[in-house]
Design a protein around this motif. Structure first.
Motif, PDB file in Angstrom:
ATOM      1  N   LEU A  28     -75.496  32.592 -50.040  1.00 35.15           N
ATOM      2  CA  LEU A  28     -74.823  33.861 -49.789  1.00 35.15           C
ATOM      3  C   LEU A  28     -74.144  33.854 -48.420  1.00 35.15           C
ATOM      4  CD1 LEU A  28     -74.210  36.783 -50.587  1.00 35.15           C
ATOM      5  CD2 LEU A  28     -76.430  37.440 -49.604  1.00 35.15           C
ATOM      6  N   ALA A  29     -74.865  33.320 -47.402  1.00 35.21           N
ATOM      7  CA  ALA A  29     -74.285  33.245 -46.059  1.00 35.21           C
ATOM      8  C   ALA A  29     -73.060  32.348 -46.049  1.00 35.21           C
ATOM      9  CB  ALA A  29     -75.325  32.727 -45.075  1.00 35.21           C
ATOM     10  N   ALA A  30     -73.108  31.235 -46.766  1.00 34.18           N
ATOM     11  CA  ALA A  30     -71.955  30.335 -46.822  1.00 34.18           C
ATOM     12  C   ALA A  30     -70.766  31.022 -47.495  1.00 34.18           C
ATOM     13  CB  ALA A  30     -72.334  29.067 -47.585  1.00 34.18           C
ATOM     14  N   THR A  31     -71.043  31.823 -48.515  1.00 38.78           N
ATOM     15  CA  THR A  31     -69.964  32.578 -49.166  1.00 38.78           C
ATOM     16  C   THR A  31     -69.330  33.562 -48.195  1.00 38.78           C
ATOM     17  OG1 THR A  31     -71.154  32.394 -51.274  1.00 38.78           O
ATOM     18  CG2 THR A  31     -69.394  34.025 -51.145  1.00 38.78           C
ATOM     19  N   VAL A  32     -70.171  34.250 -47.449  1.00 33.54           N
ATOM     20  CA  VAL A  32     -69.666  35.203 -46.454  1.00 33.54           C
ATOM     21  C   VAL A  32     -68.876  34.474 -45.371  1.00 33.54           C
ATOM     22  CG1 VAL A  32     -70.348  36.869 -44.677  1.00 33.54           C
ATOM     23  CG2 VAL A  32     -71.501  36.858 -46.899  1.00 33.54           C
ATOM     24  N   ILE A  33     -69.410  33.308 -44.932  1.00 37.29           N
ATOM     25  CA  ILE A  33     -68.722  32.523 -43.902  1.00 37.29           C
ATOM     26  C   ILE A  33     -67.339  32.102 -44.392  1.00 37.29           C
ATOM     27  CG2 ILE A  33     -68.738  30.309 -42.701  1.00 37.29           C
ATOM     28  CD1 ILE A  33     -71.793  30.615 -42.488  1.00 37.29           C
ATOM     29  N   GLY A  34     -67.269  31.588 -45.626  1.00 38.14           N
ATOM     30  CA  GLY A  34     -65.971  31.191 -46.169  1.00 38.14           C
ATOM     31  C   GLY A  34     -65.014  32.360 -46.263  1.00 38.14           C
ATOM     32  N   THR A  35     -65.538  33.523 -46.673  1.00 39.88           N
ATOM     33  CA  THR A  35     -64.694  34.715 -46.763  1.00 39.88           C
ATOM     34  C   THR A  35     -64.188  35.138 -45.388  1.00 39.88           C
ATOM     35  OG1 THR A  35     -65.987  35.445 -48.683  1.00 39.88           O
ATOM     36  CG2 THR A  35     -64.606  37.089 -47.597  1.00 39.88           C
ATOM     37  N   CYS A  36     -65.119  35.158 -44.400  1.00 44.86           N
ATOM     38  CA  CYS A  36     -64.726  35.548 -43.041  1.00 44.86           C
ATOM     39  C   CYS A  36     -63.698  34.585 -42.460  1.00 44.86           C
ATOM     40  CB  CYS A  36     -65.948  35.603 -42.134  1.00 44.86           C
ATOM     41  SG  CYS A  36     -67.113  36.929 -42.537  1.00 44.86           S
ATOM     42  N   ALA A  37     -63.886  33.294 -42.759  1.00 43.75           N
ATOM     43  CA  ALA A  37     -62.943  32.303 -42.230  1.00 43.75           C
ATOM     44  C   ALA A  37     -61.546  32.502 -42.792  1.00 43.75           C
ATOM     45  CB  ALA A  37     -63.440  30.894 -42.549  1.00 43.75           C
ATOM     46  N   ALA A  38     -61.445  33.074 -44.007  1.00 41.96           N
ATOM     47  CA  ALA A  38     -60.141  33.230 -44.653  1.00 41.96           C
ATOM     48  C   ALA A  38     -59.494  34.579 -44.382  1.00 41.96           C
ATOM     49  CB  ALA A  38     -60.301  33.024 -46.158  1.00 41.96           C
ATOM     50  N   VAL A  39     -60.248  35.537 -43.826  1.00 38.90           N
ATOM     51  CA  VAL A  39     -59.718  36.895 -43.678  1.00 38.90           C
ATOM     52  C   VAL A  39     -58.519  36.930 -42.738  1.00 38.90           C
ATOM     53  CG1 VAL A  39     -60.222  39.164 -42.708  1.00 38.90           C
ATOM     54  CG2 VAL A  39     -61.804  38.124 -44.307  1.00 38.90           C
ATOM     55  N   VAL A  40     -58.693  36.388 -41.519  1.00 37.79           N
ATOM     56  CA  VAL A  40     -57.607  36.451 -40.538  1.00 37.79           C
ATOM     57  C   VAL A  40     -56.369  35.690 -41.020  1.00 37.79           C
ATOM     58  CG1 VAL A  40     -56.916  35.858 -38.187  1.00 37.79           C
ATOM     59  CG2 VAL A  40     -59.174  36.840 -38.622  1.00 37.79           C
ATOM     60  N   PRO A  41     -56.497  34.446 -41.513  1.00 36.44           N
ATOM     61  CA  PRO A  41     -55.307  33.780 -42.060  1.00 36.44           C
ATOM     62  C   PRO A  41     -54.678  34.572 -43.207  1.00 36.44           C
ATOM     63  CG  PRO A  41     -57.054  32.185 -41.714  1.00 36.44           C
ATOM     64  CD  PRO A  41     -57.660  33.528 -41.496  1.00 36.44           C
ATOM     65  N   ALA A  42     -55.514  35.228 -44.022  1.00 39.46           N
ATOM     66  CA  ALA A  42     -54.979  35.999 -45.144  1.00 39.46           C
ATOM     67  C   ALA A  42     -54.126  37.163 -44.645  1.00 39.46           C
ATOM     68  CB  ALA A  42     -56.122  36.512 -46.014  1.00 39.46           C
ATOM     69  N   VAL A  43     -54.635  37.865 -43.636  1.00 34.95           N
ATOM     70  CA  VAL A  43     -53.879  38.999 -43.098  1.00 34.95           C
ATOM     71  C   VAL A  43     -52.580  38.522 -42.460  1.00 34.95           C
ATOM     72  CG1 VAL A  43     -53.915  40.848 -41.383  1.00 34.95           C
ATOM     73  CG2 VAL A  43     -55.939  40.402 -42.774  1.00 34.95           C
ATOM     74  N   LEU A  44     -52.640  37.415 -41.711  1.00 41.34           N
ATOM     75  CA  LEU A  44     -51.435  36.909 -41.061  1.00 41.34           C
ATOM     76  C   LEU A  44     -50.405  36.455 -42.092  1.00 41.34           C
ATOM     77  CD1 LEU A  44     -53.006  34.861 -38.116  1.00 41.34           C
ATOM     78  CD2 LEU A  44     -51.889  37.087 -38.004  1.00 41.34           C
ATOM     79  N   VAL A  45     -50.876  35.769 -43.133  1.00 46.83           N
ATOM     80  CA  VAL A  45     -49.963  35.269 -44.154  1.00 46.83           C
ATOM     81  C   VAL A  45     -49.332  36.431 -44.920  1.00 46.83           C
ATOM     82  CG1 VAL A  45     -49.868  34.023 -46.349  1.00 46.83           C
ATOM     83  CG2 VAL A  45     -51.010  33.011 -44.395  1.00 46.83           C
TER      84      VAL A  45
END
Length: 939
Positions: free
Chosen positions: A383-400
């Motif tokens: 679950l933590a790894a899923t959250v980590i992957g999601t958090c890692a993608a949030v900022v690039p997603a918003v910028l893109v």
């Protein structure tokens, strides 16, 4: 189709189409999960459950009983079943309700009639070994009985059938040089030849520990019968309840039983590994910073991947895809890859941890009480790894999602804009984080030290001290995380400063620093990942070194490190003097151990331990002035104002007059004697003081205003030197000039008085010790040979002499620190390769332009070298600094802890690894891109 379903489908398809990048992100997320999953398995397997602790404590017995006191109606365990107990005292410190002596109430009279009782006693015996005489642990009692299964197990052979037979551990066979069926000769305190009938495994200790197990019959007709309080009593069938426990307490016994543990829990009695709070703190920090690093690196990978796919995303947007769909595509990609990375990491981590347990286990509960697979912990990791992957993608997603669709469709790119406020904000955040970490450490030390006690000691802080300290340790963690975030925010300022410093070092360094300062999106994730990796490495090295230093600080030193002493006992029979046996003792030392020439140490005689009422002699003892003594009551107990941070309260020799036969409290000798005691040449001031007829104190407490006081006491008074009124009333006293000579460790030697001063004061000194330095640590066989030689001497001298070797505590920090450095270097190398590869991938266009203008291979290598040096060096130094702050906050202020850093490993890891990675970047950067690849990058 809903926007979410559309985003999920596009995320899955995009992941399948970009498998190399997906595999990289999965690996980034899986690596810390692998380490944490393996660490959780190993650490939890070292911590015994209640059932495992009970098995190691008493096997399959229902209850265990220990005699601790004379009968006392106020004796009670706190809580019931604990090994902690108390009785009532009057205002003078005398027991109120104690009657008689321990054991006056037989155990059988307190238990129900017919209760079966087994007893065991632990002791140490001397046994003939391959090379001499060895000190071996021994247990007297039927350890082979089925009642003790789980604590002892018979590996081979049979149980002894009489008092002339014994069993041993497998390690004892090798240490003593015997086999099953052979006889082993024991000397003291149990003597005789015993036939070995089998091998026993003791789960309390490692299998490398030699032990001997004897039947009760081995003590028949001997004087080696252990005292009643040395026995532990086991009840195979009776599970003692609270009412029966109370009756046992009043008779002077304490008890732990399965019924009491089920009701009150297991408190104390732990003889296997218990939970290590500092280790769990370290693992928590590792998880937090591992997640932090993964978010940075994976976020960078998502950002670069999104930039490479921006034309595809622009097509989706131009086809009617909303901004939410674009954000969902990148974010759900992160969640998918995070979940896969969590599963892969957990599986590999558990497998690696299991292999490690298998390779390092010795079958002993002292090492691993059991194999503990905590399934919910690994579910949380996924679950933590899923959250980590999601958090890692949030900022690039918003910028893109904010991309210029028209520009993206035609392939336009531009570097990220730099915000002028960010360095200022970063500086503020860094200072706030550092202040929070230090303040949390200070408050944790204060709570643990009792700074905030209230009258009566029943305030909120006293009642919840442990929880408050735990929360404050998380405050340290949070402060360090904030500090690192601040350093990341101010990284552009750091890079600008580095660029200014490197401007004069050539074109390559100037180009590298300018490129990194301009393209922060490449440099910052790389610097941050190296910083967190460096932090973890230095933190673990500091943690290990600090715990090792705290353990060393608690070690009891009689004589200096790497020395050996042969001494005459205070209770030696009249006529048995060291002077009479000096030649024999010297020969025994030089023949068995690698030593320098022994030096004779003379000291003032102290009375025997059994005071003779007819002894009217006066004995000289150094006295610490009142201002230099730890605050104590008239009876010698510490006052509430006493603190372990007070230097006066940490010196047991000066504060209580404690010494040993190997280290007389008052030595009479010159510079040669002082040099041997210290293990090195004394200071010029100390040497001059002895030559001028003064004295040298090895303890700060004894000297005030350049004077040393010596008092003469009766034999009875010397037994009560801890009492204030005793120290205040010597039969006579004298003062002489003295200086304080610091020692690396607190020694049992008190003061060294010059021969001239001793003659003036009438101090009679006799040879007490032969002291020599070791040329190297002695082997086990050499120490056995020394014991054998001493036994020969004592056989004709009524056991008047002893010998001891001082090699200090076994340090663990160098081995583990270098191991941590090796492991962290591999992780840092992997992180650096990934970070620099991502940076190079993002800078492919710049590299193509660089080639297009005709840059030479040497220039390309030089720029790559300086870029790697700046990124890795900046991250490594910042990580080392924040780790040092963390270790100091956690250990530098806490009572009973010592702040220590293995600076050699820290410097080598910080700068050596930086240079190694920079050289690696130099080696791989000389190849020019192909013409087609260069055109594609520039287009």
């Amino acid at each position: 189709m809903s926007a979410l379903a559309l985003a999920w489908r596009l995320a899955r398809r995009g992941t399948a189409l970009s498998r190399p990048q997906a595999a990289l992100i999965i690996a980034l997320i899986a690596v810390p999960i692998i380490g944490y999953a393996g660490a959780v398995l190993i650490v939890d397997s070292r911590n015994a459950t209640t059932a495992e602790s009970m098995d190691a404590l008493m096997g399959h017995a229902q209850s265990r009983i220990q005699l601790v006191n004379a009968p006392d109606s106020s004796l009670r365990q706190k809580p019931p079943g604990s090994d902690q107990w108390e009785i009532s005292y009057d205002s003078q410190g005398n027991p109120l309700h104690t009657t008689g002596d321990p054991g006056d109430v037989p155990l059988a009279s307190v238990l129900p009639s017919g209760t079966r009782v087994l007893r065991l006693a632990d002791t140490t015996v001397e046994a003939d070994s391959r090379t001499g005489v060895a000190d071996v642990a021994a247990t007297v009692g039927p350890v082979w009985d089925q009642t003790f299964r789980g604590r002892f197990s018979v590996v081979s052979g049979r149980a002894p059938q009489n008092g002339q037979e014994a069993m041993v551990t497998a390690a004892a066979l090798g240490r003593l040089g015997v086999q099953v069926g052979d006889a082993v000769h024991l000397r003291t305190p149990i003597s005789g030849d015993f036939t070995i009938t089998g091998v026993v495994d003791d789960t309390r200790v490692t299998r490398a520990t030699p032990e001997v197990f004897l039947d009760d019959g081995a003590l028949d007709g001997t004087t080696a019968q252990p005292a009643a309080q040395s026995y532990s009593y086991y009840l195979p069938a009776l599970d003692v309840n609270a009412t029966q426990a109370k009756a046992l307490n009043h008779a002077g016994y304490i008890v732990v039983s399965r019924a009491l543990v089920a009701r009150y829990g297991l408190h104390g009695w732990h003889n296997v590994q218990s939970s290590d709070g500092s280790l769990w703190l370290a693992l928590s920090l590792a998880l937090v910073f591992g997640a932090f690093e993964v978010i940075l690196l994976a976020g960078s990978a998502f950002f670069i991947g999104a930039k490479q796919r921006q034309r595809v995303l622009a097509i989706i947007a131009s086809s009617g895809g909303s901004r939410g769909v674009l954000i969902g595509v990148v974010t759900l990609t992160g969640a998918l890859l995070g979940a896969v990375g969590g599963v892969v990491g957990s599986v590999i981590g558990v497998g690696a941890g299991s292999v490690f347990l298998r390779l390092t286990a010795d079958g002993s509960a002292a090492h691993y009480p059991g194999y503990h697979f905590v399934w919910w912990a690994y579910a949380l990791m996924v679950l933590a790894a899923t959250v980590i992957g999601t958090c890692a993608a949030v900022v690039p997603a918003v910028l893109v999602s904010r991309l210029d669709v028209v520009g993206a469709l035609r392939g336009a790119t531009r570097p990220a804009r730099s915000h002028a406020r960010r360095p200022i904000m970063g500086t503020i955040v860094t200072l706030v984080g550092a202040i929070v970490a230090l303040a949390s450490g200070i408050l944790a030390a204060g709570v643990a030290s009792g700074w905030f006690t209230t009258p009566g000691g029943h305030g909120f802080i006293e009642q919840h001290a442990a929880r408050i300290v735990s929360l404050l340790y998380f405050g340290i963690t949070g402060g360090v995380i904030v500090t690192q975030l601040g350093l990341i925010l101010m990284s552009s300022l750091v890079l600008a400063g580095v660029g200014a410093a490197l401007r004069r070092l050539g074109v390559a360094s100037r180009l590298a620093s300018r490129d990194l300062a301009r393209n922060r999106s490449r440099a910052v994730p790389a610097i941050a990942s190296i910083m967190t990796t460096s932090f973890l490495a230095v933190f673990f090295m500091g943690l290990i070194a600090s715990e090792d230093a705290a353990s060393s600080a608690r070690y009891s030193w009689d004589i200096s490190d790497q020395q050996v002493a042969a001494y005459v006992s205070t209770d030696a029979p009249e006529g048995e003097t060291l002077a009479a046996h000096r030649a024999e003792l010297t020969a025994a030392l030089t023949r068995t151990l690698p030593i320098t020439k022994p030096v004779l140490i003379s000291g003032a005689q102290l009375p025997t331990r059994d005071i003779d009422a007819a002894d009217h002699s006066l004995y000289p003892v150094p006295i610490a002035p009142k201002a230099n003594r730890c605050p104590k009551t008239m009876q010698g107990y510490l006052e509430d104002s006493a603190s372990d941070k007070d230097w006066r309260c940490s010196d047991l020799v000066a504060d209580y007059g404690l010494s040993s036969d190997a280290a007389p409290l008052l030595v009479v000798g010159g510079v040669t004697a002082l040099t041997q005691i210290l293990g090195h040449a004394p200071s010029a001031a100390a040497a001059a003081e002895l030559k001028s007829g003064g004295a040298v104190s090895l303890h700060r407490s004894y000297v005030a205003d350049g004077r040393l006081n010596i008092g003469w006491f009766t034999a009875q008074q010397t037994q009560d030197l801890r009492k204030v009124d005793t120290l205040a009333s010597p039969q006579k006293s004298a003062a002489l000039p003295a200086v304080y000579e610091p020692t690396p460790h607190p020694l049992s030697f008190g003061v060294v008085v010059s021969p001239d001063a001793a003659r003036r004061l009438g101090i009679d000194a006799t040879p007490r010790v032969l002291l020599a330095s070791l040329k190297r640590p002695p082997t086990e066989g050499e120490q056995d040979a020394l014991r054998a030689a001493m036994n020969v001497i004592n056989a004709g001298a009524h056991n008047a002499f002893g010998a001891g070797v001082q090699t200090g505590p076994t340090p663990t920090s160098p081995v583990f620190s270098w191991g941590a450095l090796a492991a962290s270097s591999l992780i840092a190398l992997a992180a650096a390769v990934v970070a620099l590869s991502l940076a190079r991938q993002d800078g492919a266009r710049d590299a193509a332009v660089f080639d297009a203008v005709g840059a030479s291979p040497h220039m390309r290598r030089s720029v790559a070298f300086w870029q790697a040096l700046i990124i890795v060096g900046t991250g490594a130094i910042l990580g080392a600094l924040t780790a040092t702050l963390t270790v100091f906050s956690a250990f530098g202020l806490a009572p009973g802890q010592v702040f220590a850093m293995p600076w050699a490993q820290v410097v080598f890891g910080t700068f050596g690894l930086t240079i190694a990675i920079a050289l690696g970047a130099w080696l791989v950067a000389g190849h020019r891109q192909t013409e087609s690849a260069g055109r594609a990058a520039i287009a």
